[in-house]
Design a protein around this motif. Structure first.
Motif, PDB file in Angstrom:
ATOM      1  N   THR A 150       0.836  -1.189   0.000  1.00 37.96           N
ATOM      2  CA  THR A 150       0.000   0.000   0.000  1.00 37.96           C
ATOM      3  C   THR A 150       0.874   1.243   0.000  1.00 37.96           C
ATOM      4  N   CYS A 151       0.474   2.223  -0.789  1.00 37.87           N
ATOM      5  CA  CYS A 151       1.158   3.510  -0.830  1.00 37.87           C
ATOM      6  C   CYS A 151       0.090   4.560  -1.070  1.00 37.87           C
ATOM      7  N   GLY A 152      -0.200   5.347  -0.039  1.00 35.02           N
ATOM      8  CA  GLY A 152      -1.326   6.270  -0.139  1.00 35.02           C
ATOM      9  C   GLY A 152      -2.618   5.471  -0.211  1.00 35.02           C
ATOM     10  N   ASP A 153      -3.420   5.747  -1.227  1.00 31.81           N
ATOM     11  CA  ASP A 153      -4.677   5.017  -1.387  1.00 31.81           C
ATOM     12  C   ASP A 153      -4.581   3.983  -2.510  1.00 31.81           C
ATOM     13  N   LYS A 154      -3.373   3.620  -2.898  1.00 31.28           N
ATOM     14  CA  LYS A 154      -3.177   2.673  -3.990  1.00 31.28           C
ATOM     15  C   LYS A 154      -2.558   1.374  -3.493  1.00 31.28           C
ATOM     16  N   TYR A 155      -2.882   0.300  -4.188  1.00 28.04           N
ATOM     17  CA  TYR A 155      -2.255  -0.995  -3.938  1.00 28.04           C
ATOM     18  C   TYR A 155      -1.344  -1.339  -5.118  1.00 28.04           C
ATOM     19  N   TYR A 156      -0.089  -1.601  -4.824  1.00 27.21           N
ATOM     20  CA  TYR A 156       0.873  -1.999  -5.848  1.00 27.21           C
ATOM     21  C   TYR A 156       1.019  -3.513  -5.781  1.00 27.21           C
ATOM     22  N   LEU A 157       0.498  -4.212  -6.790  1.00 29.58           N
ATOM     23  CA  LEU A 157       0.524  -5.666  -6.807  1.00 29.58           C
ATOM     24  C   LEU A 157       1.754  -6.145  -7.561  1.00 29.58           C
ATOM     25  N   THR A 158       2.559  -7.001  -6.942  1.00 30.03           N
ATOM     26  CA  THR A 158       3.800  -7.472  -7.537  1.00 30.03           C
ATOM     27  C   THR A 158       3.833  -8.994  -7.606  1.00 30.03           C
ATOM     28  N   ASP A 159       4.752  -9.508  -8.435  1.00 26.03           N
ATOM     29  CA  ASP A 159       4.978 -10.947  -8.457  1.00 26.03           C
ATOM     30  C   ASP A 159       6.031 -11.290  -7.407  1.00 26.03           C
ATOM     31  N   ASP A 160       6.529 -12.538  -7.417  1.00 32.55           N
ATOM     32  CA  ASP A 160       7.494 -12.942  -6.393  1.00 32.55           C
ATOM     33  C   ASP A 160       8.868 -12.337  -6.594  1.00 32.55           C
ATOM     34  N   GLU A 161       9.071 -11.626  -7.703  1.00 25.54           N
ATOM     35  CA  GLU A 161      10.324 -10.905  -7.930  1.00 25.54           C
ATOM     36  C   GLU A 161      10.163  -9.413  -7.648  1.00 25.54           C
ATOM     37  N   PHE A 162       9.017  -9.038  -7.066  1.00 21.54           N
ATOM     38  CA  PHE A 162       8.694  -7.651  -6.726  1.00 21.54           C
ATOM     39  C   PHE A 162       8.603  -6.763  -7.951  1.00 21.54           C
ATOM     40  N   HIS A 163       8.178  -7.356  -9.051  1.00 15.76           N
ATOM     41  CA  HIS A 163       7.913  -6.628 -10.283  1.00 15.76           C
ATOM     42  C   HIS A 163       6.461  -6.157 -10.223  1.00 15.76           C
ATOM     43  N   VAL A 164       6.255  -4.849 -10.353  1.00 19.66           N
ATOM     44  CA  VAL A 164       4.902  -4.296 -10.226  1.00 19.66           C
ATOM     45  C   VAL A 164       4.078  -4.684 -11.450  1.00 19.66           C
ATOM     46  N   VAL A 165       3.069  -5.521 -11.212  1.00 26.89           N
ATOM     47  CA  VAL A 165       2.209  -6.009 -12.283  1.00 26.89           C
ATOM     48  C   VAL A 165       1.079  -5.030 -12.563  1.00 26.89           C
ATOM     49  N   THR A 166       0.513  -4.475 -11.507  1.00 23.84           N
ATOM     50  CA  THR A 166      -0.575  -3.525 -11.691  1.00 23.84           C
ATOM     51  C   THR A 166      -0.715  -2.656 -10.448  1.00 23.84           C
ATOM     52  N   ILE A 167      -1.332  -1.508 -10.613  1.00 26.82           N
ATOM     53  CA  ILE A 167      -1.658  -0.621  -9.500  1.00 26.82           C
ATOM     54  C   ILE A 167      -3.177  -0.539  -9.416  1.00 26.82           C
ATOM     55  N   SER A 168      -3.708  -0.767  -8.234  1.00 30.81           N
ATOM     56  CA  SER A 168      -5.156  -0.882  -8.080  1.00 30.81           C
ATOM     57  C   SER A 168      -5.654  -0.015  -6.941  1.00 30.81           C
ATOM     58  N   ASP A 169      -6.934   0.312  -6.998  1.00 33.35           N
ATOM     59  CA  ASP A 169      -7.578   1.037  -5.905  1.00 33.35           C
ATOM     60  C   ASP A 169      -8.081   0.086  -4.830  1.00 33.35           C
ATOM     61  N   ASN A 170      -8.092  -1.203  -5.155  1.00 35.72           N
ATOM     62  CA  ASN A 170      -8.651  -2.191  -4.232  1.00 35.72           C
ATOM     63  C   ASN A 170      -7.651  -3.298  -3.951  1.00 35.72           C
ATOM     64  N   SER A 171      -7.743  -3.861  -2.757  1.00 30.57           N
ATOM     65  CA  SER A 171      -6.916  -5.005  -2.408  1.00 30.57           C
ATOM     66  C   SER A 171      -7.515  -6.259  -3.021  1.00 30.57           C
ATOM     67  N   GLU A 172      -6.777  -7.361  -2.956  1.00 35.33           N
ATOM     68  CA  GLU A 172      -7.289  -8.642  -3.411  1.00 35.33           C
ATOM     69  C   GLU A 172      -7.155  -9.634  -2.268  1.00 35.33           C
TER      70      GLU A 172
END
Length: 219
Positions: free
Chosen positions: A66-88
């Motif tokens: 989480t950073c601010g109101d955004k969720y940064y979703l990454t793979d196991d290599e910490f590569h940012v796959v997508t930025i979302s407003d919602n968690s999963e």
């Protein structure tokens, strides 16, 4: 997904159309993949006289920061796959807060600034059932500490500085701590119900270079 790789294949075909095989290299592939942050480049091989074999892999979302109101979703290599407003629900997303210097989609967050954040995710994923055990994660960048707040109330606090000199621990010591997580989990489960509701289970490297876990009522 099938549709994803169909789109990638279409773009790659357009990139290579009417070009001599000798003029094509893996950089051409990587440039196309810039628009597909959820696709990982594996290999590139020329098969003469007129074929190119490209191996790709879909990146699977594993961590969320989480950073601010955004969720940064990454793979196991910490590569940012997508930025979302919602968690999963399937991801450990509860308050893993990176620093403000956070890279965008298609980038990796594994750098000197965010290495503590990455270590927090690696330790978290080493728990057997982290989604049902850990409620949230607090990171103290100044003191190099990661606190995993459990649903029962106790905090599992990992102190990532060395007892020998107070400096940041080495990568090998990080591996030692990650490998000790299952033992830490067993120690947590062995605590009384009262102990599980409050206090701290402190985890650190002692002066002998060993991983130690110690229950304390106070931090």
């Amino acid at each position: 997904s099938v549709s994803l790789f169909e789109d990638v294949q279409k773009d790659l075909s357009g990139q290579f159309e009417n070009r001599f095989i000798f003029s094509v290299d893996e950089n051409d592939v990587i440039s196309v993949l810039d628009k597909y942050p959820n696709v990982k480049f594996i290999s590139f091989e020329k098969s003469f006289p007129d074929r190119i074999v490209i191996t790709l892999k879909e990146r699977t979302k594993k961590f969320a920061f989480t950073c601010g109101d955004k969720y940064y979703l990454t793979d196991d290599e910490f590569h940012v796959v997508t930025i979302s407003d919602n968690s999963e629900d399937s991801l450990p997303v509860n308050a893993i807060n990176p620093t403000e210097q956070f890279n965008g989609v298609g980038k990796t967050i594994f750098n000197d600034v965010d290495i503590l954040t990455c270590n927090s995710a690696l330790i978290l994923s080493s728990f057997t059932d982290y989604l049902n055990l850990i409620k949230s994660v607090d990171i103290d960048y100044h003191r190099q500490r990661i606190a995993y707040i459990t649903y029962t109330g106790i905090q599992l606090e990992f102190r990532l500085n060395s007892g020998k000199d107070g400096q940041k621990i080495t990568s090998n010591e990080i591996i030692m701590i990650i490998n000790s997580v299952k033992d830490i989990e067993k120690k947590y489960l062995s605590l009384s119900e009262k102990q599980k509701k409050s206090g701290y289970l402190l985890v650190y490297i002692d002066n002998n270079g060993d991983v130690v876990s110690l229950y304390s009522e106070t931090n």
